[in-house]
Design a protein around this motif. Structure first.
Motif, PDB file in Angstrom:
ATOM      1  N   ARG A   1      -1.316 -15.226  -3.225  1.00  0.00           N
ATOM      2  CA  ARG A   1      -0.479 -14.373  -2.388  1.00  0.00           C
ATOM      3  C   ARG A   1      -1.282 -13.812  -1.218  1.00  0.00           C
ATOM      4  NH1 ARG A   1       4.328 -11.522  -2.962  1.00  0.00           N
ATOM      5  NH2 ARG A   1       4.835 -10.667  -0.897  1.00  0.00           N
ATOM      6  N   ALA A   2      -2.529 -13.442  -1.472  1.00  0.00           N
ATOM      7  CA  ALA A   2      -3.376 -12.936  -0.400  1.00  0.00           C
ATOM      8  C   ALA A   2      -3.621 -14.012   0.652  1.00  0.00           C
ATOM      9  CB  ALA A   2      -4.699 -12.433  -0.974  1.00  0.00           C
TER      10      ALA A   2
ATOM     11  N   THR B   1      -6.871 -15.608  -4.437  1.00  0.00           N
ATOM     12  CA  THR B   1      -5.562 -15.144  -4.902  1.00  0.00           C
ATOM     13  C   THR B   1      -4.500 -15.674  -3.946  1.00  0.00           C
ATOM     14  OG1 THR B   1      -6.528 -13.130  -5.854  1.00  0.00           O
ATOM     15  CG2 THR B   1      -4.156 -13.102  -5.414  1.00  0.00           C
TER      16      THR B   1
ATOM     17  N   TYR C   1       0.046 -10.127  -5.552  1.00  0.00           N
ATOM     18  CA  TYR C   1      -1.318  -9.598  -5.496  1.00  0.00           C
ATOM     19  C   TYR C   1      -1.801  -9.233  -6.894  1.00  0.00           C
ATOM     20  CZ  TYR C   1      -1.326  -9.338  -0.403  1.00  0.00           C
ATOM     21  OH  TYR C   1      -1.325  -9.644   0.929  1.00  0.00           O
TER      22      TYR C   1
ATOM     23  N   PRO D   1      -7.325  -2.058   3.929  1.00  0.00           N
ATOM     24  CA  PRO D   1      -6.590  -2.186   2.674  1.00  0.00           C
ATOM     25  C   PRO D   1      -6.752  -0.954   1.781  1.00  0.00           C
ATOM     26  CG  PRO D   1      -8.665  -3.349   2.493  1.00  0.00           C
ATOM     27  CD  PRO D   1      -8.587  -2.841   3.914  1.00  0.00           C
TER      28      PRO D   1
ATOM     29  N   HIS E   1     -10.078 -11.885  -3.579  1.00  0.00           N
ATOM     30  CA  HIS E   1      -8.716 -12.212  -3.165  1.00  0.00           C
ATOM     31  C   HIS E   1      -8.647 -13.435  -2.258  1.00  0.00           C
ATOM     32  CE1 HIS E   1      -7.005  -7.993  -4.266  1.00  0.00           C
ATOM     33  NE2 HIS E   1      -7.486  -8.662  -5.303  1.00  0.00           N
TER      34      HIS E   1
ATOM     35  N   GLY F   1      -6.988  -4.057  -1.719  1.00  0.00           N
ATOM     36  CA  GLY F   1      -6.068  -4.973  -1.063  1.00  0.00           C
ATOM     37  C   GLY F   1      -4.751  -4.289  -0.761  1.00  0.00           C
TER      38      GLY F   1
ATOM     39  N   GLU G   1      -0.548 -14.524   2.918  1.00  0.00           N
ATOM     40  CA  GLU G   1      -0.321 -13.430   3.854  1.00  0.00           C
ATOM     41  C   GLU G   1      -1.536 -13.134   4.723  1.00  0.00           C
ATOM     42  OE1 GLU G   1       1.514  -9.977   2.310  1.00  0.00           O
ATOM     43  OE2 GLU G   1       3.079 -11.075   1.255  1.00  0.00           O
TER      44      GLU G   1
ATOM     45  N   GLN H   1      -4.415 -11.964   3.950  1.00  0.00           N
ATOM     46  CA  GLN H   1      -4.962 -10.645   3.604  1.00  0.00           C
ATOM     47  C   GLN H   1      -5.987 -10.812   2.487  1.00  0.00           C
ATOM     48  OE1 GLN H   1      -4.260  -7.668   4.962  1.00  0.00           O
ATOM     49  NE2 GLN H   1      -2.609  -8.278   6.327  1.00  0.00           N
ATOM     50  N   ILE H   2      -7.019 -11.590   2.757  1.00  0.00           N
ATOM     51  CA  ILE H   2      -7.957 -11.970   1.687  1.00  0.00           C
ATOM     52  C   ILE H   2      -9.144 -11.025   1.564  1.00  0.00           C
ATOM     53  CG2 ILE H   2      -7.294 -14.401   1.845  1.00  0.00           C
ATOM     54  CD1 ILE H   2      -9.903 -14.873   3.403  1.00  0.00           C
TER      55      ILE H   2
END
Length: 485
Positions: free
Chosen positions: A380-381, A378, A441, A353, A375, A408, A384, A386-387
């Motif tokens: 949105r993370a 979060t 994000y 990231p 994240h 991120g 997707e 993508q934490i």
């Protein structure tokens, strides 16, 4: 020797980002501007920096997503055979952007462009390939070059830098990266994702100027992409054999005796300013101990007629900073004002990231505190997957945002709002009071501000005051109730 009798308002030496922006700024203000470039306009950003590197990163991200990375698959990737396609994509991106930085674009903006070598010869005088010219002010914007450390044997090895890596026609099989800063991390990860076997040799730790937690996340991501990271490594020498071009012909030796094979060595260990042969010593322009041009906060040098901006100065070597500072220098020069540049400087490392930071990134004084949102919380993370990241704010005791770090996907996009908050001295309550779109994000930034604002409300004196306000409101409601009638 030919001499021009016309006095130029602003002589700009260098046609990279700083030179182009400075020249166009001065021309728009009505000044007569001459820009001198010895090679091609556009500078490092267009030809060897931002544009090719971000195109490479995008191509590598696509390769990783398509399962082309051998670190993520069972067999060799086809990325090596597709390297020519990556090169074509890079060339296409440069070609699409190049007209904006071209001599024609500068001429259209009223700037006279000269191809040649400029050298200062006296106060208010310079020479361009034998022609003497006179100027009222000058802007030095000659940039910098990659620095190559004096490692024994390195001069006989297959070495590339951030400037020459783009000349590779084939993907390296065994790449050793010397360095651990943003360039090393970005290029190392990208080439690993495309299929190269990559070893990074880092003197301290990767991304030493960034939050340690951010570096930990990037380190884990690079490792997952197949990059072998050796931190605390001192490169002592390189031995090279004359055998085949595509074999690992060199071995890089570190302090503990280990050696690493390399058919390509990428040196990403800092930069050095291009100040030689400019004649700066003839016109009283002071350099620092590393050869950078000293400037004040208005971008003026020790010679009041000469200004400087971009990588040739000791300021951080960011393209966005070069443009902003050059614009300030040019307007100060031609208008006779003394505007100071902002000290709020955002920066982004475009790994996967991304790591984006601005201002103070860890508490430095009494009363400063942090507010961090992982994240993993979060939305949105989470959606997707993508934490692996966080948003962290550093706040003073009045609640003002001093800086922070975002890690991120697209962290650099979030950094714009954080930079504005730092520049305008906004508080976490200011930021928390702004409606943000959901889910993004950017929610991490908003939620970090909300968390800090709520914490402030938990202080005993604040809670007492708020409780009193609630009781007062309740009493007023009771007094005005229709039932009392």
């Amino acid at each position: 020797m030919e001499t021009s009798n016309q006095v130029i308002d602003l002589l700009v030496v260098g046609g990279g980002t700083a030179g182009i922006v400075g020249a166009k700024t001065a021309s728009r203000l009505g000044a007569h501007v001459v820009l001198v470039e010895r090679a091609r306009t556009g500078g490092d950003c267009l030809w060897t920096g931002c544009v090719p590197s971000k195109t490479l990163l995008s191509a590598a991200a696509g390769a990783a997503g398509a399962g082309m990375n051998p670190a993520r698959t069972a067999g060799p990737a086809s990325a090596g055979s597709d390297f020519s396609t990556v090169r074509e994509r890079i060339a296409a991106a440069i070609a699409a952007i190049e007209p904006d930085d071209s001599p024609a674009s500068l001429e259209a903006a009223g700037v006279t462009v000269r191809h040649g070598v400029a050298r200062f010869t006296g106060f208010g005088q310079a020479e361009i390939d034998g022609q003497q010219i006179r100027f009222h002010h000058a802007l030095v914007a000659t940039g910098s070059d990659p620095a190559v450390p004096p490692i024994p044997g390195l001069d006989r090895a297959p070495v590339v830098t951030s400037e020459t890596v783009w000349d590779l026609t084939e993907l390296p099989q065994h790449l050793v990266v010397i360095g651990g800063g943003p360039i090393a991390c970005e290029l190392g990860q990208a080439l690993a994702r495309l299929g190269a076997s990559v070893v990074m040799l880092v003197r301290s730790r990767i991304l030493p100027k960034e939050d340690a937690d951010a570096a930990d996340i990037v380190r884990a991501s690079l490792t997952q992409d197949g990059v072998q990271i050796i931190e605390g490594a001192v490169v002592e020498g390189v031995t090279t054999s004359p055998d085949g071009m595509r074999e690992a012909v060199s071995r890089v030796r570190v302090g503990d005796g280990r050696t690493f094979p390399a058919d390509t060595i990428l040196v990403a260990a800092g930069r050095k300013p291009r100040t030689e042969e400019l004649g700066l010593e003839l016109v009283g322009v002071e350099l620092d101990e590393k050869g950078y041009v000293r400037v004040d906060n208005a971008m003026r040098t020790s010679n009041p007629m000469i200004w400087a901006a971009g990588d040739v100065t000791p300021n951080p070597d960011f393209t966005h900073l070069a443009g902003v500072y050059a614009s300030t220098a040019a307007s100060n020069a031609v208008l006779g004002v003394r505007r100071s540049v902002s000290s709020v400087i955002p920066r982004v490392t475009y790994t996967s990231p991304e790591v984006a930071a601005v201002g103070i990134t860890s508490p430095e004084g009494r009363g400063q505190r942090v507010s961090t949102i992982q994240h993993a919380h979060t939305d949105r993370a989470i959606t997707e997957d993508q934490i692996d990241g966080f948003t962290r704010l550093v706040i003073d005791k009045q609640g003002r945002i001093l800086g922070g770090t975002v890690v991120g996907p697209r962290a650099g996009e979030t950094l714009g709002e954080l930079t504005l908050a730092v520049h305008q001295k906004l508080t976490t309550r200011d930021l928390a009071g702004v409606t943000h779109p959901y889910p993004t994000y950017n929610d991490g930034l908003w939620n970090a501000a909300i968390a800090d604002a709520r914490t402030a409300l938990e202080k005993p004196l604040v809670r007492t005051a708020m409780s009193g306000l609630v009781r007062l409101t309740r009493w007023r409601a009771t007094r005005s109730s229709p039932a009392r009638g």
